[in-house]
Design a protein around this motif. Structure first.
Motif, short mmCIF file in Angstrom:
data_model
loop_
_atom_site.label_atom_id
_atom_site.label_comp_id
_atom_site.label_asym_id
_atom_site.label_seq_id
_atom_site.Cartn_x
_atom_site.Cartn_y
_atom_site.Cartn_z
N PRO A 50 0.84 -1.21 0.00
CA PRO A 50 0.00 0.00 0.00
C PRO A 50 0.87 1.26 0.00
O PRO A 50 1.99 1.26 0.51
CB PRO A 50 -0.80 -0.12 1.30
N ASN A 55 -5.54 -5.79 -7.86
CA ASN A 55 -6.78 -6.28 -7.28
C ASN A 55 -6.76 -5.99 -5.78
O ASN A 55 -5.86 -6.44 -5.08
CB ASN A 55 -6.91 -7.80 -7.51
N LYS A 56 -7.75 -5.26 -5.31
CA LYS A 56 -7.84 -4.89 -3.90
C LYS A 56 -9.27 -5.08 -3.43
O LYS A 56 -10.19 -4.86 -4.20
CB LYS A 56 -7.44 -3.43 -3.68
N PRO A 57 -9.49 -5.42 -2.18
CA PRO A 57 -8.46 -5.77 -1.21
C PRO A 57 -7.93 -7.18 -1.47
O PRO A 57 -8.54 -7.96 -2.20
CB PRO A 57 -9.20 -5.72 0.14
N LEU A 58 -6.82 -7.47 -0.86
CA LEU A 58 -6.18 -8.77 -0.96
C LEU A 58 -6.95 -9.77 -0.09
O LEU A 58 -7.21 -9.49 1.07
CB LEU A 58 -4.74 -8.63 -0.47
N GLY A 105 -2.72 -5.14 -2.15
CA GLY A 105 -3.35 -5.64 -3.36
C GLY A 105 -2.51 -6.77 -3.93
O GLY A 105 -1.52 -7.20 -3.33
N GLU A 159 -4.31 2.06 3.64
CA GLU A 159 -4.77 1.45 2.39
C GLU A 159 -4.56 -0.06 2.43
O GLU A 159 -3.66 -0.55 3.10
CB GLU A 159 -3.97 2.01 1.20
N PRO A 160 -5.41 -0.80 1.69
CA PRO A 160 -5.24 -2.25 1.68
C PRO A 160 -4.09 -2.69 0.79
O PRO A 160 -3.70 -1.97 -0.14
CB PRO A 160 -6.57 -2.75 1.10
#
Length: 142
Positions: free
Chosen positions: A47, A82-85, A55, A52-53
């Motif tokens: 992040p 691709n988020k969130p993981l 990804g 933040e997540p």
């Protein structure tokens, strides 16, 4: 029923222990080159900010974006990750990980031990673990 045996094989038994990360500012082209050089099919995307997540970017994502005529030399990994993981624990049965793949529409899950990401499990890892699982099932019925 073979269900108890299916729950014996755990994520830790088949996961990839190497965690490869990439900075979100890295271009898709550079990430693709690193995937090839390291023999990896996915990178965890760090992040930019603490809240933040994380990804993930996979080789499939890169090829799909290339096929869509995205300029992979200019677009950053952070823009398309691709988020969130999705995460699983190392002690989770791979049966449940397989269900998460299907429900989440993803091909990779991060393995999280409660403090840090310690690995990644993919469709391929589950597939590679199936022969030993099938052998266990058959040996119990002999």
């Amino acid at each position: 029923c073979a269900l108890p045996i299916l729950k014996r094989l755990k994520v830790r038994d088949v996961m990839t222990n190497e965690v490869a990360t990439v900075d979100p500012s890295t271009t898709l082209l550079d990430a693709a080159k690193r995937m090839v050089q390291r023999g990896m099919d996915a990178f965890i995307v760090s992040p930019l900010e603490k809240d933040e997540p994380f990804g993930i970017i996979t080789e499939t994502d890169v090829v799909d974006l290339f096929a869509d005529e995205v300029d992979i030399g200019k677009v950053s990994v952070g823009e398309v990750a691709n988020k969130p993981l999705f995460i699983v624990s190392p002690g989770m049965p791979i049966l449940y990980a397989a269900k998460m793949f299907r429900k989440g529409g993803v091909s990779h899950l991060a393995v999280f031990n409660g403090q840090e990401i310690i690995g990644v499990i993919s469709y391929s890892d589950v597939l590679n673990g199936l022969p030993s699982l099938i052998e266990q099932i058959y040996s119990e019925f002999d």
